[in-house]
Design a protein around this motif. Structure first.
Motif, mmCIF file in Angstrom:
data_model
loop_
_atom_site.group_PDB
_atom_site.id
_atom_site.type_symbol
_atom_site.label_atom_id
_atom_site.label_comp_id
_atom_site.label_asym_id
_atom_site.label_seq_id
_atom_site.Cartn_x
_atom_site.Cartn_y
_atom_site.Cartn_z
ATOM 1 N N THR A 165 0.843 -1.203 0.000
ATOM 2 C CA THR A 165 0.000 0.000 0.000
ATOM 3 C C THR A 165 0.875 1.249 0.000
ATOM 4 O OG1 THR A 165 -1.788 -1.166 1.119
ATOM 5 C CG2 THR A 165 -1.817 1.233 1.246
ATOM 6 N N ASP A 166 1.907 1.267 0.827
ATOM 7 C CA ASP A 166 2.836 2.402 0.860
ATOM 8 C C ASP A 166 3.597 2.525 -0.458
ATOM 9 O OD1 ASP A 166 2.043 2.933 3.434
ATOM 10 O OD2 ASP A 166 3.859 2.118 4.377
ATOM 11 N N LEU A 167 3.960 1.406 -1.036
ATOM 12 C CA LEU A 167 4.661 1.419 -2.311
ATOM 13 C C LEU A 167 3.819 2.124 -3.367
ATOM 14 C CD1 LEU A 167 7.220 0.351 -3.743
ATOM 15 C CD2 LEU A 167 5.922 -1.719 -4.266
ATOM 16 N N ARG A 168 2.531 1.805 -3.370
ATOM 17 C CA ARG A 168 1.610 2.407 -4.346
ATOM 18 C C ARG A 168 1.382 3.882 -4.042
ATOM 19 N NH1 ARG A 168 -3.526 2.816 -3.585
ATOM 20 N NH2 ARG A 168 -3.656 1.018 -2.254
ATOM 21 N N LYS A 169 1.050 4.179 -2.789
ATOM 22 C CA LYS A 169 0.681 5.562 -2.435
ATOM 23 C C LYS A 169 1.880 6.503 -2.365
ATOM 24 C CE LYS A 169 -3.595 4.460 -0.044
ATOM 25 N NZ LYS A 169 -4.301 4.443 1.235
ATOM 26 N N ALA A 170 2.942 6.090 -1.712
ATOM 27 C CA ALA A 170 4.081 6.987 -1.498
ATOM 28 C C ALA A 170 5.030 7.054 -2.691
ATOM 29 C CB ALA A 170 4.855 6.559 -0.254
ATOM 30 N N HIS A 171 5.116 5.971 -3.441
ATOM 31 C CA HIS A 171 6.089 5.919 -4.531
ATOM 32 C C HIS A 171 5.447 5.874 -5.914
ATOM 33 C CE1 HIS A 171 9.401 5.451 -1.711
ATOM 34 N NE2 HIS A 171 8.658 4.576 -1.067
ATOM 35 N N GLY A 172 4.125 5.752 -5.972
ATOM 36 C CA GLY A 172 3.429 5.742 -7.252
ATOM 37 C C GLY A 172 3.660 4.500 -8.086
ATOM 38 N N VAL A 173 4.065 3.405 -7.464
ATOM 39 C CA VAL A 173 4.324 2.158 -8.191
ATOM 40 C C VAL A 173 3.019 1.384 -8.330
ATOM 41 C CG1 VAL A 173 5.568 -0.040 -8.157
ATOM 42 C CG2 VAL A 173 6.699 2.046 -7.364
ATOM 43 N N PRO A 174 2.648 0.990 -9.552
ATOM 44 C CA PRO A 174 1.433 0.190 -9.721
ATOM 45 C C PRO A 174 1.569 -1.171 -9.030
ATOM 46 C CG PRO A 174 2.235 0.984 -11.845
ATOM 47 C CD PRO A 174 3.305 1.268 -10.832
ATOM 48 N N VAL A 175 0.566 -1.520 -8.247
ATOM 49 C CA VAL A 175 0.521 -2.820 -7.569
ATOM 50 C C VAL A 175 -0.841 -3.421 -7.894
ATOM 51 C CG1 VAL A 175 0.563 -4.016 -5.352
ATOM 52 C CG2 VAL A 175 2.025 -2.004 -5.703
ATOM 53 N N SER A 176 -0.849 -4.537 -8.613
ATOM 54 C CA SER A 176 -2.115 -5.148 -9.004
ATOM 55 C C SER A 176 -2.802 -5.811 -7.818
ATOM 56 C CB SER A 176 -1.892 -6.183 -10.112
ATOM 57 O OG SER A 176 -1.260 -7.335 -9.596
ATOM 58 N N ASP A 177 -4.113 -6.024 -7.955
ATOM 59 C CA ASP A 177 -4.855 -6.760 -6.927
ATOM 60 C C ASP A 177 -4.260 -8.150 -6.754
ATOM 61 O OD1 ASP A 177 -6.627 -4.667 -6.492
ATOM 62 O OD2 ASP A 177 -8.086 -5.422 -7.951
ATOM 63 N N ARG A 178 -3.888 -8.774 -7.879
ATOM 64 C CA ARG A 178 -3.293 -10.106 -7.828
ATOM 65 C C ARG A 178 -1.991 -10.074 -7.030
ATOM 66 N NH1 ARG A 178 0.805 -12.750 -9.792
ATOM 67 N NH2 ARG A 178 0.668 -14.967 -10.220
ATOM 68 N N ALA A 179 -1.135 -9.089 -7.287
ATOM 69 C CA ALA A 179 0.134 -8.985 -6.561
ATOM 70 C C ALA A 179 -0.115 -8.792 -5.069
ATOM 71 C CB ALA A 179 0.976 -7.843 -7.114
ATOM 72 N N MET A 180 -1.090 -7.964 -4.729
ATOM 73 C CA MET A 180 -1.417 -7.725 -3.313
ATOM 74 C C MET A 180 -1.742 -9.056 -2.625
ATOM 75 S SD MET A 180 -1.737 -5.293 -0.964
ATOM 76 C CE MET A 180 -2.087 -3.705 -1.701
ATOM 77 N N GLY A 181 -2.583 -9.859 -3.248
ATOM 78 C CA GLY A 181 -2.962 -11.145 -2.669
ATOM 79 C C GLY A 181 -1.844 -12.164 -2.685
ATOM 80 N N MET A 182 -1.118 -12.243 -3.804
ATOM 81 C CA MET A 182 -0.058 -13.246 -3.929
ATOM 82 C C MET A 182 1.101 -12.972 -2.978
ATOM 83 S SD MET A 182 -1.011 -15.620 -5.926
ATOM 84 C CE MET A 182 -2.700 -15.317 -5.425
ATOM 85 N N VAL A 183 1.480 -11.708 -2.808
ATOM 86 C CA VAL A 183 2.571 -11.400 -1.872
ATOM 87 C C VAL A 183 2.160 -11.794 -0.457
ATOM 88 C CG1 VAL A 183 3.913 -9.540 -0.804
ATOM 89 C CG2 VAL A 183 3.644 -9.614 -3.294
ATOM 90 N N GLN A 184 0.937 -11.500 -0.066
ATOM 91 C CA GLN A 184 0.479 -11.888 1.275
ATOM 92 C C GLN A 184 0.467 -13.405 1.428
ATOM 93 O OE1 GLN A 184 -2.774 -9.344 3.077
ATOM 94 N NE2 GLN A 184 -2.851 -8.686 0.932
ATOM 95 N N LEU A 185 0.045 -14.124 0.384
ATOM 96 C CA LEU A 185 0.044 -15.589 0.419
ATOM 97 C C LEU A 185 1.464 -16.130 0.560
ATOM 98 C CD1 LEU A 185 -1.320 -18.387 0.019
ATOM 99 C CD2 LEU A 185 -0.985 -18.049 -2.433
ATOM 100 N N VAL A 186 2.388 -15.622 -0.244
ATOM 101 C CA VAL A 186 3.772 -16.084 -0.205
ATOM 102 C C VAL A 186 4.394 -15.795 1.161
ATOM 103 C CG1 VAL A 186 6.076 -15.667 -1.178
ATOM 104 C CG2 VAL A 186 4.107 -15.984 -2.705
ATOM 105 N N VAL A 187 4.180 -14.598 1.670
ATOM 106 C CA VAL A 187 4.690 -14.241 3.000
ATOM 107 C C VAL A 187 4.132 -15.205 4.047
ATOM 108 C CG1 VAL A 187 4.468 -12.509 4.839
ATOM 109 C CG2 VAL A 187 5.195 -11.818 2.543
#
Length: 154
Positions: free
Chosen positions: A40-62
């Motif tokens: 969320t910070d990456l998207r908001k503070a740095h303007g980097v696109p983060v897909s919904d899929r990436a949001m879910g997959m990173v949490q799953l992998v973690v």
């Protein structure tokens, strides 16, 4: 080099990462929360696109990698999230030197599918023995397409 939503590259003088050590009493949900907050910070503070899929997959992998570290390794583990070439590298270090082995696919098996799931959803996956313990690194692409289906854009 990571690219912002407006096409500009992120400055190379600012490292975009987060890290936390888990001593044993923490809940795995804390690791997922760190991942969600980081993206969320990456998207908001740095303007980097983060897909919904990436949001879910990173949490799953973690969740899977930290769970394995907490379950199979004595002592602490360290979770690091870092932006690298359009992906989030999820790195988990723990004190167990034995590298995990993904089991052969078996739809009848209950449980122990975490490593094969991680390997299936990641752009890359690697394991390394360290002088103490091991390091598991999995990379999840941030955007699904060139436009970038940004998470939380509603």
């Amino acid at each position: 080099m990571p690219v912002r939503g407006d096409g500009r590259e992120l400055p190379t003088d600012r490292l975009v990462m987060a890290a936390v050590a888990f001593e044993g009493g923490e809940d795995i949900a804390e690791a997922r929360h760190l991942a969600r907050s980081f993206l969320t910070d990456l998207r908001k503070a740095h303007g980097v696109p983060v897909s919904d899929r990436a949001m879910g997959m990173v949490q799953l992998v973690v969740s899977e990698l930290v769970t394995n570290a907490r379950k199979y390794a004595p002592g602490p583990c360290l979770l690091t999230l870092e932006v690298e070439e359009g992906a989030v590298e999820v790195t988990v270090w723990d004190s167990e030197p034995c590298l995990p082995v993904a089991q052969a696919a078996d739809p009848g098996r209950v449980g122990q599918h975490g490593l094969e799931i991680v390997m299936a959803v990641c752009r890359s996956f690697a394991m390394h023995r360290e002088p103490v313990g091991k390091r598991v690194v999995a990379a999840v692409a941030l955007a699904d397409d060139p436009i970038g289906d940004e998470a939380g854009s509603a």
